[in-house]
Write an enzyme that holds these catalytic residues in place. Structure first.
Site, PDB file in Angstrom:
ATOM      1  CD1 TRP A  86      -2.654   1.818   0.679  1.00  0.00           C
ATOM      2  CD2 TRP A  86      -1.239   2.362   2.317  1.00  0.00           C
ATOM      3  NE1 TRP A  86      -2.962   3.081   1.094  1.00  0.00           N
ATOM      4  CE2 TRP A  86      -2.108   3.430   2.094  1.00  0.00           C
ATOM      5  CE3 TRP A  86      -0.249   2.473   3.305  1.00  0.00           C
ATOM      6  CZ2 TRP A  86      -2.034   4.618   2.822  1.00  0.00           C
ATOM      7  CZ3 TRP A  86      -0.175   3.639   4.026  1.00  0.00           C
ATOM      8  CH2 TRP A  86      -1.053   4.699   3.786  1.00  0.00           C
ATOM      9  CG  HIS A  87       3.725   2.274   3.070  1.00  0.00           C
ATOM     10  ND1 HIS A  87       3.448   1.208   3.897  1.00  0.00           N
ATOM     11  CD2 HIS A  87       3.569   3.377   3.835  1.00  0.00           C
ATOM     12  CE1 HIS A  87       3.136   1.656   5.101  1.00  0.00           C
ATOM     13  NE2 HIS A  87       3.196   2.961   5.095  1.00  0.00           N
ATOM     14  N   GLY A  88       3.585   1.614  -1.544  1.00  0.00           N
ATOM     15  CA  GLY A  88       4.093   1.814  -2.895  1.00  0.00           C
ATOM     16  C   GLY A  88       4.626   0.506  -3.432  1.00  0.00           C
TER      17      GLY A  88
END
Lengths: 416, 82
Positions: A316-318
């Site tokens: 989700w962060h990347g």
């Protein structure tokens, strides 16, 4: 203008907070005014980038339509697990499109707060399926999604809790106490983020970028502290601002470096995010595996759950490799902690001993710092793994932008 | 129904004390871990057909056998299953 970053924001916030305080003192509802203020800030933040404003409007309207349709289906036809997956996909589709297109340097659905708004939408969607939410008020929905203190980087509130706050009229004394706490939180948040965080950040390029183990360790610990003061400071400001507008936003950090084990850490670090994952991913996996009797060993089941949960959180962060590694690392730590705590007699005998807790806290602190080192991108850069943008600057991509705003703030030049 | 719930709780806790003392705090006494709670929610759904959402309850709302019984009853009434 950038929220909670440049001087214009703080000046305007101070002015716009006055009517909210007056409404609060008069024991009148603040909710309509607070919605108007959210719209004003959103306009100021996005007006220089009209496509993002359009995406934002399309996103909110489309997701509302999806949720209303979902509500209708669950009410009329009952729970259907195939449709559940379809609607879940519909809810996260804009975020997925945004992230995937971002990989190819194409900006689709690029607007502030898409990640955090997606969390809120999915929470509503899942609770409709659970029949906990049985109706949606359009006003409450928009107010919840667009509430300016938390739109950019959380904390991630829950819709039912938020709606209760909207309806609640506090007694004058209670409101004034809450608003005073809000001011205190904003001021300490400013101290955390712009004084301590920005100060610690300076250590990294001066001492942390040389070669050698000492420099790497300096980098690791200073980055860890920087990220804490930066993000916890930001969260404090957001929570404080929400308080003044009558919303008791949940806490996001609670002395995380005092955690006695990794499970404890995730109850203290980015709490609203980790609890979101606990409630809407981890528990759901566990429940469905229990129903289907997928595993006959509980430890294996929870280990698989931790790994999936934390890897998704990393993703989700990347999509960068170091974010995924960060997730996997915490998945492993949680699994090993779980196995150790369930299996070890030594742990059961000594877990309440003072000396055990001190040692355990020390180990946890260092494991956490190493995790943040991975998160910074510096670890993979040192290993020479491709895709680590942070190699040169020594910070994760987003944070150089943050630093720019810190300078704007200190020098009094407003950011765009 | 109350007996069934107490039986299940005793099973999950591995301790019959929950049947004798319905006000014992199962969280503080370290009788239930988070997976036990999850199992309880799954069991309520399978046994009574009531959907109890893990995001709906705080630990404090379910910490004693009496509170669990109360919440299950409330849920059954809410979903028209009582």
């Amino acid at each position: 203008m950038t929220l909670f970053a440049d001087s214009w924001f703080f000046i305007l916030f101070t002015i716009l907070a006055i009517p909210a305080v007056i409404l609060g003192i008069l024991e009148k509802p603040i909710k309509y005014y607070s919605f108007a203020v959210s719209i004003v800030f959103l306009w100021l933040v996005t007006k220089s980038n009209l496509p993002s404003l359009i995406y934002l409007c399309v996103f909110c309207a489309a997701e509302l339509a999806v949720l209303e349709l979902w509500l209708y289906i669950v009410r009329e036809k009952g729970r259907n697990s195939k449709l559940f997956w379809l609607f879940l996909l519909l809810c996260i589709a804009p975020l997925m499109i945004y992230k995937v297109c971002g990989q190819f340097k194409v900006s689709v659905f690029a607007f502030i707060g898409i990640s955090y708004m997606t969390f809120k939408v999915v929470q509503i969607m899942i609770e409709i399926y659970d029949k906990v939410i049985i109706e949606i008020s359009a006003f409450e929905y928009f107010s919840f999604l667009l509430f300016f203190p938390s739109i950019l980087s959380g904390p991630i509130d829950r819709s039912r809790r938020y709606s209760k706050d909207l309806e609640r009229i506090r007694l004058r004394g209670d409101y004034m106490e809450m608003a005073a706490t809000g001011v205190y939180k904003i001021l300490t948040g400013v101290l955390y983020k712009f004084v301590i965080g920005a100060g610690v950040y300076q250590i990294m390029p001066f001492f942390g970028l040389k070669t050698g183990l000492a420099a790497d360790l300096i980098y690791m610990y200073s980055y860890g502290f920087y990220l804490f003061f930066d993000f916890a400071g930001y969260s404090r400001m957001a929570i404080g601002a929400a308080y003044i507008f009558g919303v008791e936003m949940p806490e996001n950090f609670n002395a995380p470096f005092k955690s006695k084990d990794i499970k404890d850490f995730w109850d203290r670090w980015h709490i609203t995010l980790s609890h979101w994952f606990r409630d809407y991913l981890f528990s759901r996996l566990m429940m469905s595996w229990m129903k289907n009797k997928t595993f006959n060993n509980r430890l294996v089941m929870s280990t698989c759950g931790f790994m999936i949960n934390m890897t998704v959180m990393g993703l989700w962060h990347g999509f960068d490799f170091y974010y995924i590694l960060y997730g996997v690392y915490h998945g492993l730590l949680l699994s090993l902690t779980e196995i150790y705590q369930k299996k070890s007699k030594f742990y059961r005998r000594h877990k309440k001993d003072r000396s055990f807790i001190i040692v355990s806290t020390f180990i946890t602190f260092n494991l956490v710092m190493f995790g943040l080192f991975i998160f910074s991108g510096r670890f993979t850069a040192l290993l020479g793994i491709a895709g680590s943008a942070a190699a040169g600057t020594g910070a994760a991509p987003g944070h150089s932008v943050l630093l720019k705003y810190v300078y704007h703030w200190i020098t009094g030049v407003s950011g765009s | 129904m109350e007996e069934k719930i107490l039986e299940m709780l005793a099973d999950l806790c591995g301790d019959n004390i929950v049947k004798e003392n319905c006000d014992i705090n199962m969280v503080e006494a370290d009788l239930m871990d988070s997976l036990d709670w999850t199992e309880l929610l799954v069991w309520v759904e399978e046994e009574f057909g009531a959907i109890m959402s893990p995001s709906e309850y705080t630990k404090e709302e379910m910490e004693t056998p009496n509170k669990v019984i109360e919440q299950v009853k409330k849920k059954l009434a809410e979903q028209g299953l009582a």
